[in-house]
Design a protein around this motif. Sequence first.
Motif, PDB file in Angstrom:
ATOM      1  N   HIS A   1      18.840   9.814  30.098  1.00 13.22           N
ATOM      2  CA  HIS A   1      19.114  11.215  29.823  1.00 13.22           C
ATOM      3  C   HIS A   1      18.296  11.627  28.617  1.00 13.22           C
ATOM      4  O   HIS A   1      17.975  10.791  27.768  1.00 13.22           O
ATOM      5  CB  HIS A   1      20.583  11.408  29.427  1.00 13.22           C
ATOM      6  CG  HIS A   1      21.509  11.512  30.575  1.00 13.22           C
ATOM      7  ND1 HIS A   1      22.644  10.740  30.666  1.00 13.22           N
ATOM      8  CD2 HIS A   1      21.497  12.283  31.677  1.00 13.22           C
ATOM      9  CE1 HIS A   1      23.276  11.033  31.785  1.00 13.22           C
ATOM     10  NE2 HIS A   1      22.602  11.970  32.419  1.00 13.22           N
TER      11      HIS A   1
ATOM     12  N   LEU B   1      28.573  10.779  21.491  1.00 18.70           N
ATOM     13  CA  LEU B   1      29.151  12.126  21.343  1.00 18.70           C
ATOM     14  C   LEU B   1      30.069  12.211  20.139  1.00 18.70           C
ATOM     15  O   LEU B   1      30.093  13.205  19.419  1.00 18.70           O
ATOM     16  CB  LEU B   1      29.902  12.508  22.628  1.00 18.70           C
ATOM     17  CG  LEU B   1      29.150  13.380  23.626  1.00 18.70           C
ATOM     18  CD1 LEU B   1      29.060  14.813  23.123  1.00 18.70           C
ATOM     19  CD2 LEU B   1      27.742  12.863  23.907  1.00 18.70           C
TER      20      LEU B   1
ATOM     21  N   MET C   1      26.980  17.975  27.642  1.00 21.33           N
ATOM     22  CA  MET C   1      28.043  16.980  27.561  1.00 21.33           C
ATOM     23  C   MET C   1      28.896  17.289  26.324  1.00 21.33           C
ATOM     24  O   MET C   1      28.360  17.478  25.228  1.00 21.33           O
ATOM     25  CB  MET C   1      27.463  15.568  27.469  1.00 21.33           C
ATOM     26  CG  MET C   1      28.514  14.469  27.537  1.00 21.33           C
ATOM     27  SD  MET C   1      27.789  12.803  27.461  1.00 21.33           S
ATOM     28  CE  MET C   1      27.483  12.470  29.189  1.00 21.33           C
TER      29      MET C   1
ATOM     30  N   LEU D   1      18.797  13.926  25.341  1.00 20.05           N
ATOM     31  CA  LEU D   1      19.848  14.618  24.597  1.00 20.05           C
ATOM     32  C   LEU D   1      19.241  15.443  23.470  1.00 20.05           C
ATOM     33  O   LEU D   1      18.363  14.968  22.753  1.00 20.05           O
ATOM     34  CB  LEU D   1      20.831  13.616  23.971  1.00 20.05           C
ATOM     35  CG  LEU D   1      21.525  12.593  24.854  1.00 20.05           C
ATOM     36  CD1 LEU D   1      22.604  11.863  24.043  1.00 20.05           C
ATOM     37  CD2 LEU D   1      22.148  13.228  26.077  1.00 20.05           C
TER      38      LEU D   1
ATOM     39  N   GLY E   1      21.445   5.299  30.168  1.00 21.59           N
ATOM     40  CA  GLY E   1      22.874   5.272  30.451  1.00 21.59           C
ATOM     41  C   GLY E   1      23.180   4.393  31.647  1.00 21.59           C
ATOM     42  O   GLY E   1      22.746   3.246  31.723  1.00 21.59           O
TER      43      GLY E   1
ATOM     44  N   CYS F   1      22.310  17.518  28.039  1.00 25.49           N
ATOM     45  CA  CYS F   1      22.224  16.204  28.659  1.00 25.49           C
ATOM     46  C   CYS F   1      21.505  16.397  29.989  1.00 25.49           C
ATOM     47  O   CYS F   1      22.100  16.818  30.967  1.00 25.49           O
ATOM     48  CB  CYS F   1      23.656  15.707  28.862  1.00 25.49           C
ATOM     49  SG  CYS F   1      23.782  14.096  29.533  1.00 25.49           S
TER      50      CYS F   1
ATOM     51  N   HIS G   1      28.159   6.785  25.984  1.00 24.25           N
ATOM     52  CA  HIS G   1      28.118   8.242  25.793  1.00 24.25           C
ATOM     53  C   HIS G   1      29.254   8.709  24.884  1.00 24.25           C
ATOM     54  O   HIS G   1      29.081   9.607  24.064  1.00 24.25           O
ATOM     55  CB  HIS G   1      28.197   8.957  27.150  1.00 24.25           C
ATOM     56  CG  HIS G   1      26.983   8.765  28.003  1.00 24.25           C
ATOM     57  ND1 HIS G   1      26.979   7.953  29.102  1.00 24.25           N
ATOM     58  CD2 HIS G   1      25.740   9.261  27.895  1.00 24.25           C
ATOM     59  CE1 HIS G   1      25.772   7.967  29.654  1.00 24.25           C
ATOM     60  NE2 HIS G   1      24.994   8.757  28.948  1.00 24.25           N
TER      61      HIS G   1
ATOM     62  N   PRO H   1      31.773  12.516  28.548  1.00 21.79           N
ATOM     63  CA  PRO H   1      31.127  11.203  28.425  1.00 21.79           C
ATOM     64  C   PRO H   1      31.778  10.248  29.419  1.00 21.79           C
ATOM     65  O   PRO H   1      32.995  10.092  29.412  1.00 21.79           O
ATOM     66  CB  PRO H   1      31.446  10.783  26.993  1.00 21.79           C
ATOM     67  CG  PRO H   1      31.882  12.015  26.290  1.00 21.79           C
ATOM     68  CD  PRO H   1      32.476  12.912  27.308  1.00 21.79           C
TER      69      PRO H   1
END
Lengths: 320, 767
Positions: B232, B328, B260, B234, B227, B337, B324, B319
């Motif tokens: 991250h 998402l 998130m 997920l 990111g 996250c 992000h 996000p």
Amino acid sequence: MRELIEHVFLPAFDSAALSARHDGAVVRLGGASLAFTTDTYVVHPRFFPGGDIGKLSVYGTVNDLAMTGARPAYLSAGFIVEEGLPIGELQQIALSMRAAADACGVEFVTGDTKVVDRGKGDGLFINTAGIGLVPEGVAIAPRRVRPGDAVLVSGDVGRHGIAVLSVREALAFEEPVESDCAPVAELAAALISSGIDVHCLRDPTRGGLAAVLNEIALDAGVHVEVEEAQIPMEPAVLGACELLGLDPLYVACEGRLVAFLPEAQTERALASLRDHPLGRGAARIGRIAGEGKGSVVLRTRLGTRRTLDLLSGEQLPRIC
Amino acid sequence: MPRLALRVYGIVQGVGFRPFVYRRASALGLGGWVRNRPGGVEIEVQGPERSLHAFVAGLTREPSAPARVERIEIERRAEQDAGPFQILGSEAGNGARPSVPADLAVCEECAREVDSETGRRRRYPFTSCARCGPRYTILSGLPYDRARTTMDRFPMCPACAAEYADPSDRRFHAEPIACPACGPRVQLVAAARDPMDPGIRSSGSPDGALREAAAAVLAGKVVAVKGLGGFHLLVDATSPDAVALLRRRKRRDAKPFAVMFGSLDAVRGACRVSAAEADALRGPEAPIVLLRRLSPAAARVAIADAVAPGTPRLGALLPYTPLHRLVLELVGRPVVCTSGNLSDEPICTDASDALERLGGIADLFLVHDRPIVRPLDDSVARVGHAGVELLRRARGFTPLPLPLRIDAPPILALGGHLKSTTALFFDGQVVVSQHLGDAHTAEGAALIERTALDLTRLFRVRPERIACDLHPDYAGSRIAEQLAAAFRAPLVRVQHHHAHVAACVAEHGLDGPVLGLAWDGAGYGLDGALWGGEALVVDGASFRRAAHLRSFPLPGGERAMREPRRSALGLLWELLGEGARDHARAWFRDAELGPLFSMLARGTGSPRTTSVGRLFDGVAALAGLRGAASFEGQAAMELECLAEAAGERAGYPLPLRASAAGMPAVIDFGPLLDAVLGDRRDGVSPGVIAARFHAALADVAEALAAASGLGRVVLAGGCFQNALLAASIRERLTARGVEVFTPRLYPPGDGGLSLGQVLVAARRGTD
Ligand SMILES: [Fe+3]
Ligand SMILES: [Mg+2]
Ligand SMILES: [Zn+2]
Ligand SMILES: [Zn+2]
């Protein structure tokens, strides 16, 4: 203690042999290379599982000589006895020293005894000094350690410290731990005579494996990486350390050696070590990963990399 | 016509402030110019008096989301020939220091462009403008312009170049400007876990990569995403199996994960969100905000229990980059996250490094080719009494400075050992680095040193004092020793709890003596013991220890951090000696008790501590909560939650006992422990015990304040992450007319140490 040596004694006694930062000095005398070392023993208690102060005072000095590549030959013994020490105990210690000397093939050739008033000594201090002959062609020194070397240890670590502590502090551990107190001269000699180009040897005593690795890293100007999973440790030692909150890598050994040698000779070196009863548990634990400023890193079982710092004194918690 | 010269201070660089000024001035028909100057923005405007008035008034009103005007200096100037209003190049090289902007969450306008079905930036993950996007994470030098960011490797296409050069465009001088034609791209990489597999495969178009990554999350896989400030990890937050898989692979037992959500509305499906919390979530800093979870019955979405076990709270975030947002949206449900690292190591920023270090954790890696200059974690906030309170200060806040009106030479502070930060003081301000993580890993320690030097280089400051903790073995202290030698600067060692209090003093700009309650896990005391339950009268560079918790042994030292039962044993030993043995059987096997009691009797491996954090642990174990913890503070957190649920109760007796003249008073936990043991015998619930314990601490805080006679109390140290504790003490003291100060934008725990060290080191020359 390293500070004391660094700031008080090294400047005062400045010599080429001292600045080589060896466990013992290697000097030329009459055309021969002699190794010469001395050590003073103040262990408490004087008797512990697997040994006593007498045995320790012989093996400790013999081991220091062996770490220069020398064949130990002659020892001296100095005693500072506090008034009131039972004569029987002293006798027992003397016999133990004799037996230890016989076991390593060395001879006591001189000595000294002082008796101090009650309260002026800690029961018994023993100083031993030793000399040995360094075979022609053997060159073992911290400065020879270089990137690409493998790091080997001759057996499991941390026993001596735990054994002594368990008696001194009356810690009845579930599984008792015996000191590893033993002479490693034969192991070292076997390694060297098998033709392996041993760059350096050290016996981890006070400060344990971590201290040895730090000393070499600093003195050789290298970066050391070791693998937690490869370092031999007895479950009993681990259990005791867990309870005490100690890191076994910082706990003293008295019958182990750490060898630094070319990676390519690792298998042969391990075979040579494992040939000997005291080297059965030998393992390759890491390598010299590069030039450096003296850093030592442990790859943990979790895969993270932890710095093995030289800690100031006792292990002071750093948690918050 | 009249002409004004304005100097504007505040957060006005790297946030689209000059285009905003340009549009205002042009709309009002004013002539003149605007330009960046070190430390702020300089404007000259000329026109009718009434228009000038409107212009100045408009500047002080909230100009545009991320910008913040703190001060304007205005002077009259002689009339000049004024053409149309212009934006001039930056004024450079007059010796003053430039400011560095913080990274900003994607703004609404950019979000709309990404979401729209048309336009050249539709579905483009690196859309940003002058008011949003990466800053600190892509900056390699100053002043802040594109050539000194990692965007320098992406030559602008003609369309982007035109926007960049157009003062009326939202992207005028937006340094990270990019589009699908010229900017960074995403790529999906699979980790080869099979030893027979030749290695790494890449797949598909950028949009295909996003879809595949999202599909993998929905299929229960672990996806690493590069990111803004690092990777991250997920996983699907609604899937117990996926969360369990992540915990297993990351070897993280119980420490809560953040989640998130795709939108604020989605957050509301799982948590209660106040207006202030919504603002915090949606703000340009977009931190993780600790929220209260809705009951399962009231929730619209079922977050897996394993996400945040044992706590009614959930760390939620929105996000904050288009990347992000897109992921998402495609996943369509909340995702866990968490920082892409091995436990306690710094966050990974580099793809090859991530593939190596996270190869055993993630199944897929969604990466991009915009390099990250420095790692930056998500900030963690909660909304408390006085608004946003940061528990971890990083993205969105770093490196914004804190003014510190002290005349002192430049100071570099190295902070502590865990949850570390470093800080640099120069020109009447402190810049505190982002949260750097724990220093017992080699990477963590190296990052502390790298960040300290990074700050000095970025701001071109040569420190003349170095500050660190008293603890000789903290990584920060060791690095400080080396840097002091390298910079030939004196080293100032600051006591841990003094620094905790000083950090809060600095943040609130307090002067004169305060009573500081510094309660934490442990810090090195002046006497070499482990302090942690301190009442210090702090006055600038000096402090007096007015009181402390009665000390007790901690069998096994550092081990106690993860084993509350050891704290309980130490406390009981202090109170009952051998009599503690019967109680201790609840937590230890008989074979362990022998050695443990020998250790206690002889003090072997049992350092003495006055830590309130460890008192929390001990009480938690006594209340029957837990003997072992999977992360530090877990027991205390559970105790807080239970106390909150149990409601208000009368406190246990916790007397403050006077000592011999000149000695600190002692907070005696003896009667409290007795009462806890009594309650346990009587079958009182852990919740009630927890509530009485919290009340006792508030009582003793009141007694400490009264005994000090001071009207101002500072609450600092890791224990004040406990919101209930802080709130109840605040309430008590405020009722007595005592002013209470708590950390807000700098964390109460060790993340605040570097700031406190700066203040003490700065004052040490002047007091
Ligand atoms: Fe602390
Ligand atoms: Mg020796
Ligand atoms: Zn934008
Ligand atoms: Zn473009």
